[in-house]
Scaffold this motif. Structure first.
Motif, short mmCIF file in Angstrom:
data_model
loop_
_atom_site.label_atom_id
_atom_site.label_comp_id
_atom_site.label_asym_id
_atom_site.label_seq_id
_atom_site.Cartn_x
_atom_site.Cartn_y
_atom_site.Cartn_z
N MET A 1 3.18 4.78 -9.11
CA MET A 1 1.68 4.76 -9.75
C MET A 1 2.09 2.65 -9.97
SD MET A 1 -0.42 6.20 -10.35
CE MET A 1 -1.23 5.81 -11.92
N LEU A 2 3.43 2.91 -9.73
CA LEU A 2 3.84 1.19 -10.32
C LEU A 2 3.11 0.37 -8.53
CD1 LEU A 2 7.10 1.43 -12.35
CD2 LEU A 2 4.56 -0.03 -13.58
N THR A 3 3.95 1.03 -7.35
CA THR A 3 3.93 0.47 -6.41
C THR A 3 2.24 0.39 -5.80
OG1 THR A 3 6.03 1.23 -5.13
CG2 THR A 3 4.42 0.30 -4.17
N ALA A 4 1.22 0.81 -6.01
CA ALA A 4 0.37 1.08 -5.62
C ALA A 4 -0.77 -0.02 -6.46
CB ALA A 4 -0.60 2.30 -6.32
N SER A 5 -0.19 0.05 -7.90
CA SER A 5 -0.71 -1.28 -8.99
C SER A 5 -0.60 -2.00 -9.16
CB SER A 5 -0.74 -0.65 -10.59
OG SER A 5 0.39 -0.56 -10.92
N SER A 6 0.81 -2.30 -8.34
CA SER A 6 1.26 -3.62 -7.75
C SER A 6 0.47 -4.35 -6.65
CB SER A 6 2.34 -3.77 -7.80
OG SER A 6 3.09 -5.10 -7.16
N GLN A 7 0.06 -3.66 -5.58
CA GLN A 7 -1.10 -4.13 -4.50
C GLN A 7 -2.19 -4.52 -4.66
OE1 GLN A 7 1.06 -4.80 -0.99
NE2 GLN A 7 -1.04 -5.07 -1.02
N ALA A 8 -2.26 -3.50 -5.76
CA ALA A 8 -4.03 -3.76 -6.52
C ALA A 8 -4.01 -5.23 -6.92
CB ALA A 8 -4.41 -2.55 -6.99
N LEU A 9 -2.83 -5.77 -7.98
CA LEU A 9 -3.09 -6.66 -8.20
C LEU A 9 -2.87 -7.82 -7.41
CD1 LEU A 9 -0.87 -5.87 -11.86
CD2 LEU A 9 -3.40 -6.69 -11.91
N LYS A 10 -1.89 -7.80 -6.55
CA LYS A 10 -1.47 -9.02 -5.56
C LYS A 10 -3.21 -8.98 -4.75
CE LYS A 10 2.98 -8.49 -4.53
NZ LYS A 10 4.24 -7.13 -3.65
#
Length: 129
Positions: free
Chosen positions: A26-35
């Motif tokens: 979930m953290l990886t996915a949200s980080s990618q979405a922010l980028k």
């Protein structure tokens, strides 16, 4: 004697491991979405800046001469570099304008603006023959 029913240590460890894997993904996915959102915002602002620059050239009363021009602007709280190139077309009363817009790096631009550009915009400007 009544035995208390509960989770064993092994069951708790397995549940924690599953939770840790889900949380990490979930953290990886949200980080990618922010980028992705930040990149999209930069591209949108660079396109607006290029469009504003093209409109300025189209509305200018000064004659448009062939060649390259570059500059720096502050727009939407960011510093941008732009470069325009004006070329003749087969139609004598028209010029082709290509604009490149890139974010200005803190350490200075390395290479050409064309290579670093977030946006490339082409348009045509009418000139007095």
């Amino acid at each position: 004697m009544n035995r208390a029913r509960g989770f064993t240590l092994l069951e708790v460890l397995v549940a924690l491991a599953i939770f840790a894997l889900v949380a990490a993904s979930m953290l990886t996915a949200s980080s990618q979405a922010l980028k992705t959102a930040a990149r999209l915002e930069d591209k949108t602002f660079s396109l607006w800046l290029a469009d504003n620059r093209l409109q300025t050239l189209q509305l200018s009363s000064d004659p448009l001469s062939e060649g390259r021009e570059q500059g720096e602007e502050t727009y939407a709280g960011r510093r941008w570099l732009w470069q325009s190139e004006v070329k003749a077309t087969s139609e004598p009363g028209m010029r082709r304008v290509t604009l490149w817009v890139a974010l200005r790096p803190e350490s200075g631009l390395r290479g050409r603006i064309e290579d670093q550009a977030l946006t490339t915009l082409s348009g045509f400007v009418g000139v007095e023959p």
